[in-house]
Motif scaffolding. Structure first.
Motif, PDB file in Angstrom:
ATOM      1  N   THR B  39       0.927  -1.105   0.139  1.00 32.36           N
ATOM      2  CA  THR B  39       0.138  -0.232  -0.117  1.00 32.36           C
ATOM      3  C   THR B  39       0.909   1.225   0.023  1.00 32.36           C
ATOM      4  O   THR B  39       0.280   2.536  -0.164  1.00 32.36           O
ATOM      5  N   MET B  40       2.119   1.091   0.347  1.00 31.78           N
ATOM      6  CA  MET B  40       3.024   2.295   0.287  1.00 31.78           C
ATOM      7  C   MET B  40       3.706   2.492  -0.987  1.00 31.78           C
ATOM      8  O   MET B  40       3.748   3.309  -1.982  1.00 31.78           O
ATOM      9  N   VAL B  41       4.849   1.377  -1.072  1.00 27.88           N
ATOM     10  CA  VAL B  41       5.444   1.518  -2.519  1.00 27.88           C
ATOM     11  C   VAL B  41       5.413   0.074  -2.965  1.00 27.88           C
ATOM     12  O   VAL B  41       5.590  -0.974  -2.147  1.00 27.88           O
ATOM     13  N   ILE B  42       5.418  -0.161  -4.282  1.00 27.49           N
ATOM     14  CA  ILE B  42       5.320  -1.240  -4.796  1.00 27.49           C
ATOM     15  C   ILE B  42       6.636  -1.438  -5.493  1.00 27.49           C
ATOM     16  O   ILE B  42       7.601  -0.743  -5.517  1.00 27.49           O
ATOM     17  N   ALA B  43       6.946  -2.991  -5.764  1.00 25.98           N
ATOM     18  CA  ALA B  43       8.349  -3.307  -6.184  1.00 25.98           C
ATOM     19  C   ALA B  43       8.885  -2.568  -7.579  1.00 25.98           C
ATOM     20  O   ALA B  43       7.766  -2.418  -8.490  1.00 25.98           O
ATOM     21  N   PRO B  44       9.949  -2.348  -7.846  1.00 28.36           N
ATOM     22  CA  PRO B  44      10.312  -1.708  -9.087  1.00 28.36           C
ATOM     23  C   PRO B  44       9.899  -2.538 -10.162  1.00 28.36           C
ATOM     24  O   PRO B  44       9.428  -1.876 -11.351  1.00 28.36           O
ATOM     25  N   SER B  45       9.926  -3.891 -10.174  1.00 26.36           N
ATOM     26  CA  SER B  45       9.789  -4.734 -11.456  1.00 26.36           C
ATOM     27  C   SER B  45       7.988  -4.411 -11.506  1.00 26.36           C
ATOM     28  O   SER B  45       7.760  -4.495 -12.818  1.00 26.36           O
ATOM     29  N   ALA B  46       7.470  -4.444 -10.423  1.00 28.61           N
ATOM     30  CA  ALA B  46       5.839  -4.162 -10.594  1.00 28.61           C
ATOM     31  C   ALA B  46       5.611  -2.931 -11.403  1.00 28.61           C
ATOM     32  O   ALA B  46       4.800  -2.959 -11.944  1.00 28.61           O
ATOM     33  N   MET B  47       6.279  -1.941 -10.891  1.00 33.25           N
ATOM     34  CA  MET B  47       6.121  -0.582 -11.761  1.00 33.25           C
ATOM     35  C   MET B  47       6.481  -0.462 -12.745  1.00 33.25           C
ATOM     36  O   MET B  47       5.595  -0.204 -13.717  1.00 33.25           O
ATOM     37  N   VAL B  48       7.617  -1.390 -13.600  1.00 32.12           N
ATOM     38  CA  VAL B  48       7.807  -1.352 -14.879  1.00 32.12           C
ATOM     39  C   VAL B  48       6.503  -2.306 -15.572  1.00 32.12           C
ATOM     40  O   VAL B  48       6.216  -1.800 -16.536  1.00 32.12           O
ATOM     41  N   LYS B  49       6.352  -3.330 -15.035  1.00 32.25           N
ATOM     42  CA  LYS B  49       5.101  -4.064 -15.191  1.00 32.25           C
ATOM     43  C   LYS B  49       3.876  -3.302 -15.556  1.00 32.25           C
ATOM     44  O   LYS B  49       3.352  -3.298 -16.826  1.00 32.25           O
ATOM     45  N   ALA B  50       3.863  -2.677 -14.593  1.00 29.11           N
ATOM     46  CA  ALA B  50       2.551  -1.626 -14.816  1.00 29.11           C
ATOM     47  C   ALA B  50       2.632  -0.494 -15.705  1.00 29.11           C
ATOM     48  O   ALA B  50       1.452  -0.315 -16.380  1.00 29.11           O
ATOM     49  N   LEU B  51       3.614  -0.064 -15.861  1.00 30.15           N
ATOM     50  CA  LEU B  51       4.095   0.963 -16.982  1.00 30.15           C
ATOM     51  C   LEU B  51       3.740   0.267 -18.265  1.00 30.15           C
ATOM     52  O   LEU B  51       3.102   1.109 -19.181  1.00 30.15           O
ATOM     53  N   ILE B  52       4.058  -0.705 -18.571  1.00 25.37           N
ATOM     54  CA  ILE B  52       4.118  -1.445 -19.857  1.00 25.37           C
ATOM     55  C   ILE B  52       2.419  -1.630 -20.138  1.00 25.37           C
ATOM     56  O   ILE B  52       2.209  -1.256 -21.014  1.00 25.37           O
ATOM     57  N   GLU B  53       1.894  -2.010 -19.064  1.00 31.68           N
ATOM     58  CA  GLU B  53       0.252  -2.173 -19.174  1.00 31.68           C
ATOM     59  C   GLU B  53      -0.363  -0.930 -19.957  1.00 31.68           C
ATOM     60  O   GLU B  53      -1.250  -0.824 -20.367  1.00 31.68           O
ATOM     61  N   THR B  54       0.050   0.055 -18.770  1.00 31.54           N
ATOM     62  CA  THR B  54      -0.539   1.438 -18.846  1.00 31.54           C
ATOM     63  C   THR B  54      -0.262   1.931 -20.364  1.00 31.54           C
ATOM     64  O   THR B  54      -1.283   2.492 -20.714  1.00 31.54           O
ATOM     65  N   LEU B  55       1.018   1.768 -20.732  1.00 29.84           N
ATOM     66  CA  LEU B  55       1.321   2.452 -22.194  1.00 29.84           C
ATOM     67  C   LEU B  55       0.295   1.583 -23.128  1.00 29.84           C
ATOM     68  O   LEU B  55       0.156   2.219 -24.306  1.00 29.84           O
ATOM     69  N   PHE B 221      -6.535   4.961  -4.886  1.00 32.99           N
ATOM     70  CA  PHE B 221      -5.699   3.550  -4.470  1.00 32.99           C
ATOM     71  C   PHE B 221      -4.922   2.941  -5.319  1.00 32.99           C
ATOM     72  O   PHE B 221      -4.953   1.686  -5.259  1.00 32.99           O
ATOM     73  N   ASP B 222      -4.997   3.331  -6.588  1.00 31.67           N
ATOM     74  CA  ASP B 222      -4.617   2.565  -7.743  1.00 31.67           C
ATOM     75  C   ASP B 222      -3.183   2.689  -7.852  1.00 31.67           C
ATOM     76  O   ASP B 222      -2.563   3.423  -8.691  1.00 31.67           O
ATOM     77  N   ASN B 223      -2.244   1.918  -6.792  1.00 32.52           N
ATOM     78  CA  ASN B 223      -0.732   2.074  -6.856  1.00 32.52           C
ATOM     79  C   ASN B 223      -0.054   1.671  -7.780  1.00 32.52           C
ATOM     80  O   ASN B 223       0.660   2.634  -8.504  1.00 32.52           O
ATOM     81  N   PRO B 224      -0.330   0.487  -8.724  1.00 37.65           N
ATOM     82  CA  PRO B 224       0.330   0.155  -9.724  1.00 37.65           C
ATOM     83  C   PRO B 224       0.397   1.222 -10.843  1.00 37.65           C
ATOM     84  O   PRO B 224       1.540   1.664 -11.544  1.00 37.65           O
ATOM     85  N   ARG B 225      -0.737   1.785 -10.999  1.00 37.20           N
ATOM     86  CA  ARG B 225      -0.970   2.624 -12.229  1.00 37.20           C
ATOM     87  C   ARG B 225      -0.249   4.174 -11.791  1.00 37.20           C
ATOM     88  O   ARG B 225       0.573   4.576 -12.530  1.00 37.20           O
ATOM     89  N   MET B 226      -0.300   4.458 -10.702  1.00 39.02           N
ATOM     90  CA  MET B 226       0.338   5.702 -10.078  1.00 39.02           C
ATOM     91  C   MET B 226       1.819   5.549 -10.201  1.00 39.02           C
ATOM     92  O   MET B 226       2.295   6.593 -10.610  1.00 39.02           O
ATOM     93  N   TYR B 227       2.271   4.727  -9.594  1.00 37.59           N
ATOM     94  CA  TYR B 227       3.923   4.425 -10.045  1.00 37.59           C
ATOM     95  C   TYR B 227       4.280   4.344 -11.144  1.00 37.59           C
ATOM     96  O   TYR B 227       5.323   4.786 -11.587  1.00 37.59           O
ATOM     97  N   ALA B 228       3.501   3.642 -12.126  1.00 40.12           N
ATOM     98  CA  ALA B 228       3.903   3.557 -13.487  1.00 40.12           C
ATOM     99  C   ALA B 228       3.925   4.882 -14.285  1.00 40.12           C
ATOM    100  O   ALA B 228       4.742   5.341 -14.782  1.00 40.12           O
ATOM    101  N   LEU B 229       2.893   5.594 -13.794  1.00 42.08           N
ATOM    102  CA  LEU B 229       2.925   7.111 -14.527  1.00 42.08           C
ATOM    103  C   LEU B 229       4.192   7.708 -13.843  1.00 42.08           C
ATOM    104  O   LEU B 229       4.747   8.771 -14.563  1.00 42.08           O
ATOM    105  N   ILE B 230       4.343   7.881 -12.499  1.00 39.46           N
ATOM    106  CA  ILE B 230       5.306   8.576 -11.830  1.00 39.46           C
ATOM    107  C   ILE B 230       6.478   8.039 -12.662  1.00 39.46           C
ATOM    108  O   ILE B 230       7.466   9.314 -13.133  1.00 39.46           O
ATOM    109  N   LEU B 231       6.928   6.978 -12.836  1.00 39.04           N
ATOM    110  CA  LEU B 231       8.070   6.348 -13.357  1.00 39.04           C
ATOM    111  C   LEU B 231       8.187   6.905 -14.753  1.00 39.04           C
ATOM    112  O   LEU B 231       9.369   7.211 -15.297  1.00 39.04           O
ATOM    113  N   PHE B 232       7.169   6.966 -15.331  1.00 39.92           N
ATOM    114  CA  PHE B 232       7.129   7.569 -17.027  1.00 39.92           C
ATOM    115  C   PHE B 232       7.586   8.956 -17.115  1.00 39.92           C
ATOM    116  O   PHE B 232       8.346   9.367 -17.713  1.00 39.92           O
TER     117      PHE B 232
END
Lengths: 255, 257
Positions: B39-55, B221-232
């Motif tokens: 609920t705080m921080v998701i794993a970097p690999s999960a961020m990248v995965k979410a980023l690819i899905e979001t894109l 509370f959509d953390n994967p999408r949020m972290y994906a966009l931040i990373l992007f």
């Protein structure tokens, strides 16, 4: 005479800004811009109200804590990175990179880490302010003239004496420039933190006023914060100039 | 001497990469083991995965285009406008003396307070955001331009007089090239501030764009999408900065610095 001259021009600009404000008001009407005089009267009235003071105190406290962290932590980290050459070289591009990213995107992360409320605001303000302080301190330590240190060794100064009589005077002007920039950015960071997901503070009042389209309050708070920022900055700038005038003549401090 | 410096540079670069990689690795492990709750921080690999899905999802393109075009316009306006204003202020000492305290205090003013005013003047849509970001970025360029023009060495100007250059020639051949490093650091700041202005504006006050999407994901509370966009966003800005940095290095090397 000199002081009169240095005061006259900014004063003229301030007057023309108020005039521009009045003109904007005439052009856009009360819906968009309220006139200067009623806005200032409204500000005065707001400051007098009891319910305004807790918000002001909240913002002030958050800002002071963030400033303390940014300045203290920044100088400390900067001293370490400036003193140790390799770690400074490793860290500098990372810091410059961090400095130029839009930190607002990281605010949700900070909210998740610190929870809603004061700690998140303090952390966000400090995050904005700390990097320039680190960068300036690092450069100040790096640029200390080696000759001074050699002279100190020749005079058999203890490390403490070296620090007090050589390092502090040699680095203070540049560190202070960093602190001045850190001050402005910390204020910006604290305010930004309050604009998003906050329940108290000037930023919260501003957001509420934007939602209610209460232009008078928006402008009153904007004027209050801007005036504080400009006056504090002018004071710091004056100290900054004094320090730099007392410092080594131009070029002497560079290796 | 040059080889030795290059070697030291290389060493610092390797250590930097190692430090960053181990930081990411540590975060990955901490998230996987469960020391840091998802609920705080998701794993970097999960961020990248979410980023690819979001894109890959099709709704993100419009937001992306809106944000990037707003940033591009703000960047262009602030660089050109900032340069021109800085140039004028440099030539007219009265204006400069008058504006100096305001330029110095400018970045302490919360610009977003003036956003409602901009909406009334420019209407809804991307225009107020662009104006906001331009105002935010332009002053950095003004200050950098003035600093650059101030530091043109006297010797060069004397040389120009000796060669009887006309004013325009002197500006074009002497002043601008001599001020180029400062101008470039102004450009760097203007780029960064355009991004900050547009995204922060979207974050707080808009209903579309990448900044809004991040804030929206946070609210839901959509953390994967949020972290994906931040990373992007961070990746885009970092790439841009590195490109300018590389160009700056090349320019510096050509000057023999």
């Amino acid at each position: 005479m000199v002081s009169l001259r240095s005061w006259r021009d900014p004063l003229l600009v301030a007057i023309s800004l108020v005039a521009l404000w009045q003109v904007l008001h005439e052009l856009a009407g009360d819906v968009a811009v309220t006139a200067p005089a009623p806005t200032l009267a409204h500000l005065w009235e707001m400051i007098g109200q009891a319910r305004f003071l807790p918000h002001l105190r909240e913002t002030g406290l958050a800002f002071l804590q963030a400033l303390a962290i940014a300045c203290g932590g920044g100088v400390l980290i900067g001293l370490v990175l400036g003193g140790h050459k390799l770690s400074g070289e490793v860290a500098e591009p990372i810091l410059v990179g961090l400095y130029s990213i839009p930190k607002i995107t990281l605010y949700p992360v900070i909210l998740l880490l610190f929870g809603l409320g004061m700690p998140a605001k303090v952390a966000f303000g400090a995050l904005h302010g700390i990097i320039p302080v680190v960068l300036f301190t690092m450069n100040a330590v790096r640029n200390v003239n080696r000759t001074y240190l050699r002279a100190g060794r020749a005079m058999r100064l203890t490390p403490l004496q070296t620090g007090w009589h050589i390092l502090v005077p040699a680095t203070l002007p540049e560190i202070f420039s960093g602190l001045r920039i850190g001050f402005s950015l910390t204020l910006l960071g604290t305010m930004l933190g309050e604009l998003f997901a906050s329940q108290r503070g000037l930023g919260f009042l501003l957001m509420t006023a934007i939602d209610l389209h209460d232009v008078k309050t928006i402008l009153a708070i904007a004027v209050l914060i801007s005036t504080f920022a400009i006056i504090a900055n002018a004071a710091l700038l004056a100290i900054d100039k004094r320090l730099h005038r007392g410092a080594a003549p131009e070029g002497a401090g560079k290796p | 001497m040059k080889v030795g410096k290059a070697k030291a540079d290389n060493r610092a670069t390797w250590i930097r990469v190692a430090v960053l990689a181990s930081a990411v690795g540590a975060l990955e492990i901490a998230c996987r083991v469960g020391w840091v709750p998802a609920t705080m921080v998701i794993a970097p690999s999960a961020m990248v995965k979410a980023l690819i899905e979001t894109l890959q999802s099709d709704d993100i393109g419009a937001h992306l285009q809106q944000t990037l075009s707003a940033v591009a316009i703000a960047m262009g306006l602030s660089i050109v406008g900032g340069f021109l204003i800085g140039f004028v202020l440099h030539w007219v000492p009265f204006l400069r003396r008058a504006f100096n305290p305001f330029l110095a205090a400018y970045y302490a003013i919360p610009h977003f307070a003036f956003y409602p005013l901009l909406i009334v003047i420019f209407g809804l849509g991307p225009a107020p955001l662009i104006v906001l970001a331009t105002l935010f970025a332009m002053v950095a360029m003004i200050v950098a331009t003035m600093a650059g023009l101030d530091r043109v060495p006297r010797v060069l100007l004397k040389t120009a007089r000796m060669h009887r250059l006309s004013l325009l020639e002197e500006i074009w051949r002497i002043r601008l090239p001599a001020a180029a490093p400062h101008l470039l650091s102004g450009v760097k700041l203007a780029v960064a501030y355009s991004f900050i202005g547009v995204i922060a504006g979207e974050f707080i006050l808009s209903t579309s764009g990448i900044g809004h999407e991040i804030a929206y994901a946070y609210d839901n509370f959509d953390n994967p999408r949020m972290y994906a966009l931040i990373l992007f966003v961070l990746a885009i800005v970092t790439c841009f900065n590195m490109a300018v940095y590389a160009y700056e290095r090349r320019l510096a090397r050509r000057r023999g610095a």
